[in-house]
Design a protein around this motif. Sequence first.
Motif, mmCIF file in Angstrom:
data_model
loop_
_atom_site.group_PDB
_atom_site.id
_atom_site.type_symbol
_atom_site.label_atom_id
_atom_site.label_comp_id
_atom_site.label_asym_id
_atom_site.label_seq_id
_atom_site.Cartn_x
_atom_site.Cartn_y
_atom_site.Cartn_z
ATOM 1 N N THR A 57 49.758 -11.033 -18.501
ATOM 2 C CA THR A 57 49.161 -9.934 -17.748
ATOM 3 C C THR A 57 50.111 -9.460 -16.660
ATOM 4 O O THR A 57 50.651 -10.269 -15.899
ATOM 5 C CB THR A 57 47.829 -10.375 -17.117
ATOM 6 N N LYS A 58 50.325 -8.164 -16.614
ATOM 7 C CA LYS A 58 51.205 -7.560 -15.624
ATOM 8 C C LYS A 58 50.518 -6.361 -14.989
ATOM 9 O O LYS A 58 49.504 -5.882 -15.472
ATOM 10 C CB LYS A 58 52.512 -7.103 -16.282
ATOM 11 N N ARG A 59 51.111 -5.874 -13.902
ATOM 12 C CA ARG A 59 50.652 -4.632 -13.301
ATOM 13 C C ARG A 59 51.858 -3.830 -12.839
ATOM 14 O O ARG A 59 52.890 -4.390 -12.461
ATOM 15 C CB ARG A 59 49.674 -4.884 -12.152
ATOM 16 N N ALA A 78 53.082 7.971 -18.412
ATOM 17 C CA ALA A 78 53.766 7.255 -19.486
ATOM 18 C C ALA A 78 53.307 5.804 -19.497
ATOM 19 O O ALA A 78 53.111 5.194 -18.443
ATOM 20 C CB ALA A 78 55.280 7.317 -19.280
ATOM 21 N N ILE A 79 53.143 5.257 -20.680
ATOM 22 C CA ILE A 79 52.759 3.851 -20.754
ATOM 23 C C ILE A 79 53.991 2.992 -20.504
ATOM 24 O O ILE A 79 55.111 3.385 -20.825
ATOM 25 C CB ILE A 79 52.135 3.496 -22.121
ATOM 26 N N PRO A 80 53.833 1.797 -19.916
ATOM 27 C CA PRO A 80 54.970 0.891 -19.745
ATOM 28 C C PRO A 80 55.570 0.520 -21.101
ATOM 29 O O PRO A 80 54.852 0.353 -22.095
ATOM 30 C CB PRO A 80 54.337 -0.333 -19.058
ATOM 31 N N GLY A 81 56.875 0.387 -21.162
ATOM 32 C CA GLY A 81 57.555 0.121 -22.417
ATOM 33 C C GLY A 81 57.173 -1.189 -23.067
ATOM 34 O O GLY A 81 57.294 -1.331 -24.289
ATOM 35 N N ASP A 82 56.708 -2.172 -22.291
ATOM 36 C CA ASP A 82 56.360 -3.478 -22.852
ATOM 37 C C ASP A 82 54.854 -3.669 -23.020
ATOM 38 O O ASP A 82 54.386 -4.779 -23.230
ATOM 39 C CB ASP A 82 56.927 -4.597 -21.978
ATOM 40 N N ARG A 130 54.128 -7.350 -23.760
ATOM 41 C CA ARG A 130 54.770 -8.019 -24.889
ATOM 42 C C ARG A 130 55.714 -9.089 -24.338
ATOM 43 O O ARG A 130 56.792 -8.791 -23.847
ATOM 44 C CB ARG A 130 55.531 -7.013 -25.749
ATOM 45 N N ILE A 131 55.297 -10.328 -24.391
ATOM 46 C CA ILE A 131 56.097 -11.451 -23.908
ATOM 47 C C ILE A 131 56.781 -12.088 -25.114
ATOM 48 O O ILE A 131 56.117 -12.649 -25.995
ATOM 49 C CB ILE A 131 55.221 -12.489 -23.184
ATOM 50 N N VAL A 132 58.094 -11.993 -25.181
ATOM 51 C CA VAL A 132 58.833 -12.499 -26.337
ATOM 52 C C VAL A 132 59.414 -13.891 -26.092
ATOM 53 O O VAL A 132 59.861 -14.545 -27.043
ATOM 54 C CB VAL A 132 59.958 -11.519 -26.735
#
Length: 218
Positions: A57-59, A78-82, A130-132
């Motif tokens: 979870t991020k903000r 714009a949506i965040p890239g991740d 998206r946590i890789v």
Amino acid sequence: MASEIDICNLALGHLGDEANVQAISPPDGTAQAQHCARFYAICRDATLEMHAWGFATKRASLAQLTTPTTTAWVYQYAIPGDMIKPLSIYPADADYPAGTGDDDNKQPFQREGDVILTNLPNASMRYVARIVDPTRYTPLFVETFGYKLASRLAGPIIKGTTGMNVAKEMEAMADKQLAHATANDANAGNYKPDHQPDWISARGTSISQAQHSTRWRR
């Protein structure tokens, strides 16, 4: 802490495979590694999307774009890239501990393609990212992810009707494990707001009084 290879071999192990994959980027030359390389990212993102995982979870403040083409919304961002999944939109000047606390201020929004539509100016977003890096995954997330990946690997590895049946079994196990994982993840925080929500203020009741009243009704 798990690695990509650990998760792949965990999934293969659920299928009764020898589970000895050495690499998937690029694949080590085995059929198992090639199948894992095909499905790993798909299953990772699907598992991330299933829950607002604390580690994912991020903000972030959103970048405003041109005026929306629809009159139903005032602002377009714009949506965040991740971003995997949006959770809430809230005022940029709202300051709460990471991960929780914005529920009293979140605003209506809608995602359309690569943009977020809302009526809130200077908006921020809380979202699942998206946590890789698998070292950031919790053990129960890894277990859920492993079963999800196994459900996709069953068809090409076991094949035929048996493979299809095993895929369904693995999917059911993934759902069962997800219930445990999300319940545990939800208990990872214990946020108590310092501010007084509007609905409490409107009643002329303090937070402590509201909490006492809630306990009494139980």
